[in-house]
Design a protein around this motif. Sequence first.
Motif, PDB file in Angstrom:
ATOM      1  N   GLY A 220     -14.566   5.196 -14.257  1.00 12.12           N
ATOM      2  CA  GLY A 220     -13.624   4.147 -14.636  1.00 12.12           C
ATOM      3  C   GLY A 220     -13.711   2.928 -13.734  1.00 12.12           C
ATOM      4  N   PHE A 221     -13.131   1.810 -14.215  1.00 11.54           N
ATOM      5  CA  PHE A 221     -13.090   0.583 -13.414  1.00 11.54           C
ATOM      6  C   PHE A 221     -11.635   0.239 -13.155  1.00 11.54           C
ATOM      7  CE2 PHE A 221     -12.965  -3.798 -12.306  1.00 11.54           C
ATOM      8  CZ  PHE A 221     -14.148  -4.051 -11.637  1.00 11.54           C
ATOM      9  N   MET A 222     -11.271   0.117 -11.873  1.00 11.97           N
ATOM     10  CA  MET A 222      -9.899  -0.188 -11.474  1.00 11.97           C
ATOM     11  C   MET A 222      -9.835  -1.568 -10.837  1.00 11.97           C
ATOM     12  SD  MET A 222      -7.455   1.747  -8.714  1.00 11.97           S
ATOM     13  CE  MET A 222      -8.121   0.891  -7.284  1.00 11.97           C
ATOM     14  N   PHE A 223      -8.891  -2.372 -11.289  1.00 14.08           N
ATOM     15  CA  PHE A 223      -8.672  -3.701 -10.738  1.00 14.08           C
ATOM     16  C   PHE A 223      -7.226  -3.793 -10.281  1.00 14.08           C
ATOM     17  CE2 PHE A 223      -7.273  -8.112 -11.215  1.00 14.08           C
ATOM     18  CZ  PHE A 223      -8.246  -8.798 -10.519  1.00 14.08           C
ATOM     19  N   ALA A 224      -6.996  -4.234  -9.056  1.00 12.55           N
ATOM     20  CA  ALA A 224      -5.629  -4.331  -8.532  1.00 12.55           C
ATOM     21  C   ALA A 224      -5.410  -5.671  -7.858  1.00 12.55           C
ATOM     22  CB  ALA A 224      -5.357  -3.203  -7.545  1.00 12.55           C
ATOM     23  N   MET A 225      -4.164  -6.152  -7.947  1.00 11.37           N
ATOM     24  CA  MET A 225      -3.786  -7.389  -7.285  1.00 11.37           C
ATOM     25  C   MET A 225      -2.524  -7.177  -6.452  1.00 11.37           C
ATOM     26  SD  MET A 225      -4.492 -10.572  -9.933  1.00 11.37           S
ATOM     27  CE  MET A 225      -4.093 -11.800  -8.659  1.00 11.37           C
ATOM     28  N   CYS A 226      -2.309  -8.101  -5.535  1.00  7.72           N
ATOM     29  CA  CYS A 226      -1.086  -8.182  -4.732  1.00  7.72           C
ATOM     30  C   CYS A 226      -0.809  -6.839  -4.056  1.00  7.72           C
ATOM     31  CB  CYS A 226       0.074  -8.646  -5.614  1.00  7.72           C
ATOM     32  SG  CYS A 226       1.460  -9.345  -4.674  1.00  7.72           S
ATOM     33  N   SER A 227       0.423  -6.321  -4.129  1.00  8.22           N
ATOM     34  CA  SER A 227       0.791  -5.123  -3.374  1.00  8.22           C
ATOM     35  C   SER A 227       0.186  -3.846  -3.918  1.00  8.22           C
ATOM     36  CB  SER A 227       2.320  -4.984  -3.343  1.00  8.22           C
ATOM     37  OG  SER A 227       2.847  -4.873  -4.651  1.00  8.22           O
ATOM     38  N   ALA A 228      -0.384  -3.878  -5.127  1.00  5.44           N
ATOM     39  CA  ALA A 228      -1.044  -2.678  -5.657  1.00  5.44           C
ATOM     40  C   ALA A 228      -2.352  -2.388  -4.933  1.00  5.44           C
ATOM     41  CB  ALA A 228      -1.304  -2.832  -7.154  1.00  5.44           C
ATOM     42  N   THR A 229      -2.812  -3.309  -4.098  1.00  3.59           N
ATOM     43  CA  THR A 229      -4.064  -3.118  -3.368  1.00  3.59           C
ATOM     44  C   THR A 229      -3.838  -2.300  -2.097  1.00  3.59           C
ATOM     45  OG1 THR A 229      -3.762  -5.249  -2.228  1.00  3.59           O
ATOM     46  CG2 THR A 229      -5.036  -5.255  -4.266  1.00  3.59           C
ATOM     47  N   ASP A 230      -3.086  -2.854  -1.155  1.00  5.12           N
ATOM     48  CA  ASP A 230      -2.902  -2.151   0.120  1.00  5.12           C
ATOM     49  C   ASP A 230      -2.037  -0.907  -0.013  1.00  5.12           C
ATOM     50  OD1 ASP A 230      -0.721  -3.789  -0.385  1.00  5.12           O
ATOM     51  OD2 ASP A 230      -0.480  -4.469   1.669  1.00  5.12           O
ATOM     52  N   THR A 231      -1.010  -0.927  -0.901  1.00  7.61           N
ATOM     53  CA  THR A 231      -0.173   0.270  -1.027  1.00  7.61           C
ATOM     54  C   THR A 231      -0.951   1.426  -1.649  1.00  7.61           C
ATOM     55  OG1 THR A 231       0.759  -0.319  -3.220  1.00  7.61           O
ATOM     56  CG2 THR A 231       1.926  -1.111  -1.259  1.00  7.61           C
ATOM     57  N   TYR A 232      -1.963   1.108  -2.445  1.00  9.54           N
ATOM     58  CA  TYR A 232      -2.813   2.163  -3.013  1.00  9.54           C
ATOM     59  C   TYR A 232      -3.518   2.915  -1.881  1.00  9.54           C
ATOM     60  CZ  TYR A 232      -6.223   4.511  -5.969  1.00  9.54           C
ATOM     61  OH  TYR A 232      -6.975   5.468  -6.587  1.00  9.54           O
ATOM     62  N   ASP A 233      -4.141   2.168  -0.987  1.00 10.95           N
ATOM     63  CA  ASP A 233      -4.856   2.793   0.123  1.00 10.95           C
ATOM     64  C   ASP A 233      -3.906   3.454   1.114  1.00 10.95           C
ATOM     65  OD1 ASP A 233      -7.470   2.474  -0.610  1.00 10.95           O
ATOM     66  OD2 ASP A 233      -8.026   1.216   1.094  1.00 10.95           O
ATOM     67  N   ILE A 234      -2.763   2.837   1.365  1.00 11.89           N
ATOM     68  CA  ILE A 234      -1.789   3.430   2.295  1.00 11.89           C
ATOM     69  C   ILE A 234      -1.327   4.779   1.768  1.00 11.89           C
ATOM     70  CG2 ILE A 234       0.519   3.181   3.297  1.00 11.89           C
ATOM     71  CD1 ILE A 234      -0.016   0.112   3.305  1.00 11.89           C
ATOM     72  N   ALA A 235      -1.046   4.847   0.466  1.00 10.98           N
ATOM     73  CA  ALA A 235      -0.613   6.105  -0.136  1.00 10.98           C
ATOM     74  C   ALA A 235      -1.691   7.180   0.004  1.00 10.98           C
ATOM     75  CB  ALA A 235      -0.263   5.882  -1.606  1.00 10.98           C
ATOM     76  N   LEU A 236      -2.949   6.815  -0.234  1.00 11.16           N
ATOM     77  CA  LEU A 236      -4.039   7.787  -0.078  1.00 11.16           C
ATOM     78  C   LEU A 236      -4.136   8.287   1.361  1.00 11.16           C
ATOM     79  CD1 LEU A 236      -6.986   6.270  -2.179  1.00 11.16           C
ATOM     80  CD2 LEU A 236      -5.730   8.376  -2.663  1.00 11.16           C
ATOM     81  N   SER A 237      -3.963   7.397   2.307  1.00 13.44           N
ATOM     82  CA  SER A 237      -4.094   7.775   3.719  1.00 13.44           C
ATOM     83  C   SER A 237      -2.958   8.680   4.175  1.00 13.44           C
ATOM     84  CB  SER A 237      -4.135   6.525   4.607  1.00 13.44           C
ATOM     85  OG  SER A 237      -2.845   5.929   4.699  1.00 13.44           O
ATOM     86  N   ALA A 238      -1.812   8.605   3.482  1.00 19.22           N
ATOM     87  CA  ALA A 238      -0.612   9.333   3.912  1.00 19.22           C
ATOM     88  C   ALA A 238      -0.360  10.588   3.087  1.00 19.22           C
ATOM     89  CB  ALA A 238       0.600   8.403   3.848  1.00 19.22           C
ATOM     90  N   ASP A 239      -1.388  11.137   2.502  1.00 22.93           N
ATOM     91  CA  ASP A 239      -1.250  12.374   1.728  1.00 22.93           C
ATOM     92  C   ASP A 239      -0.688  13.481   2.631  1.00 22.93           C
ATOM     93  OD1 ASP A 239      -1.445  14.506   0.014  1.00 22.93           O
ATOM     94  OD2 ASP A 239      -3.584  14.286  -0.397  1.00 22.93           O
ATOM     95  N   GLY A 240       0.515  13.984   2.300  1.00 20.85           N
ATOM     96  CA  GLY A 240       1.145  15.033   3.089  1.00 20.85           C
ATOM     97  C   GLY A 240       1.928  14.539   4.282  1.00 20.85           C
ATOM     98  N   VAL A 241       2.062  13.209   4.410  1.00 22.00           N
ATOM     99  CA  VAL A 241       2.773  12.618   5.543  1.00 22.00           C
ATOM    100  C   VAL A 241       4.004  11.877   5.038  1.00 22.00           C
ATOM    101  CG1 VAL A 241       2.614  11.031   7.503  1.00 22.00           C
ATOM    102  CG2 VAL A 241       0.585  12.312   6.766  1.00 22.00           C
ATOM    103  N   ASP A 242       5.168  12.146   5.625  1.00 18.64           N
ATOM    104  CA  ASP A 242       6.389  11.407   5.274  1.00 18.64           C
ATOM    105  C   ASP A 242       6.476  10.189   6.187  1.00 18.64           C
ATOM    106  OD1 ASP A 242       8.876  10.381   4.703  1.00 18.64           O
ATOM    107  OD2 ASP A 242       9.922  12.297   4.801  1.00 18.64           O
ATOM    108  N   MET A 243       6.205   9.014   5.634  1.00 18.90           N
ATOM    109  CA  MET A 243       6.174   7.795   6.446  1.00 18.90           C
ATOM    110  C   MET A 243       7.284   6.823   6.064  1.00 18.90           C
ATOM    111  SD  MET A 243       3.013   5.710   4.736  1.00 18.90           S
ATOM    112  CE  MET A 243       3.039   5.377   2.971  1.00 18.90           C
ATOM    113  N   ILE A 244       8.177   7.196   5.108  1.00 21.14           N
ATOM    114  CA  ILE A 244       9.183   6.248   4.641  1.00 21.14           C
ATOM    115  C   ILE A 244      10.592   6.717   4.989  1.00 21.14           C
ATOM    116  CG2 ILE A 244       7.655   5.431   2.836  1.00 21.14           C
ATOM    117  CD1 ILE A 244       9.183   7.011   0.816  1.00 21.14           C
ATOM    118  N   ASP A 245      11.524   5.769   5.031  1.00 23.87           N
ATOM    119  CA  ASP A 245      12.856   6.017   5.566  1.00 23.87           C
ATOM    120  C   ASP A 245      13.802   6.617   4.521  1.00 23.87           C
ATOM    121  OD1 ASP A 245      14.841   6.020   7.530  1.00 23.87           O
ATOM    122  OD2 ASP A 245      14.137   4.108   8.342  1.00 23.87           O
ATOM    123  N   TYR A 246      15.006   6.998   5.014  1.00 21.24           N
ATOM    124  CA  TYR A 246      15.952   7.787   4.209  1.00 21.24           C
ATOM    125  C   TYR A 246      16.471   7.056   2.980  1.00 21.24           C
ATOM    126  CZ  TYR A 246      19.809   5.011   6.069  1.00 21.24           C
ATOM    127  OH  TYR A 246      20.652   3.977   6.377  1.00 21.24           O
TER     128      TYR A 246
END
Length: 419
Positions: A220-246
């Motif tokens: 497939g071909f994926m195209f992302a703009m704005c916050s869908a770019t960095d948050t995509y990679d951040i989410a992948l990097s944080a698999d199994g990690v709770d990094m967000i607040d209550y």
Amino acid sequence: MRGVLLYLFLLFIGFQAWSTTLLIPMDESQKNHLKAYGITFWVLEKKIPTDWLLNYRGGSFAIEFYPSIENELIIRGVTYEKINASQYKSILTEISSPASNMDIMKLEKAPKVAVYSPKSKQPWDDAVTLALTYAEIPYDVVFDTEVMEGKLTEYDWLHLHHEDFTGQYGKFYRNARNQPWYIEQKMEYEELAAKFGFKKVSQLKLEVVKRIRNYVSTGGFMFAMCSATDTYDIALSADGVDMIDYMFDGDPPEPDAQSKLDFKSTFAFEDFKISKNPYEYEYSNIDMQPESRGVTEKNDYFNLFKFSAKWDPIPTMLTQNHTRVVKGFIGQTTAFRLSLIKPDVVIMGSNEAIGEARYIHGVYGKGFWTFYGGHDPEDYQHFVGEEPTDLNLHPNSPGYRLILNNILFPAAKKKKQKT
């Protein structure tokens, strides 16, 4: 004898019609660059192959003459030229010369396009849907339900709408948590998470991200703009990690979340530092901050790299334009810090003087992805609640052309990349 002459005459007329080519120039002579992409897509839908003349007059298109196509070009206000077989042969000879930085890419089939976007109305527009609508290119809207139900396999091209894949609702908490649209979005996301058996929205978004990754890996071909770019990679990097607040998921983040990030899992970025501050309108240091950029609307530009058409056809396709200098524009994620981009990522547009990339591309498995920083190429600073950009006022937008290059990319007959 008269019958034979009539037959030869009709045969001659038929040959003349067949040998006529419609050339759609994409240089400065084109009145409507964006509609030209739509015409090309429309032709491909009719199963009429098209030549994309890379680096020839701004990335022109050449199509076999049909009266119906000419009529459509006239209706849509797209500049074109009718040339005979000898003229087109001369163009092809020029392009094929080893001395020229040009090539021919055969476009064969209109890709099926999907836009990943919430079903509820958002208080902002999306540049890709604006471009698709203006160019008259059809698309379907999909969201978490369709992804979870395995429907991405129905599409050749997927755009990720302005999205936060970390599950922090766009980090609008500080300024918008009492706004009706924010409350509605939060409820919608929580209901979707529960529907698929997840206790947290961040857990659902991680699964969505991984399924999109699988979609790319299988071609497939994926195209992302704005916050869908960095948050995509951040989410992948944080698999199994709770990094967000209550306030986002009901419990505090892990104190050592940063040290647990896995940068081997990401598409584009590595060694970045996440922002765990719920009141900060930023996800990480991937995005260049205004104080680091040191530019304003008057002097914010980025340069497109010029690739070798014969050796690097993929980035060449994605950077076709009538100018190599493109106006900058900002968004929640504006630009990518060059020092945090993986070495195998292809940087296609950047401002090296201030250490940022705006337009990058890569390969994952059998598929491809492109990240484009900023929100709207013709609205320097688009605010929440503003009216959508009217592309009738920007038919020759270089920034929007980059989006539409990506739309046509899956239609290309694939050539093996030589570098």
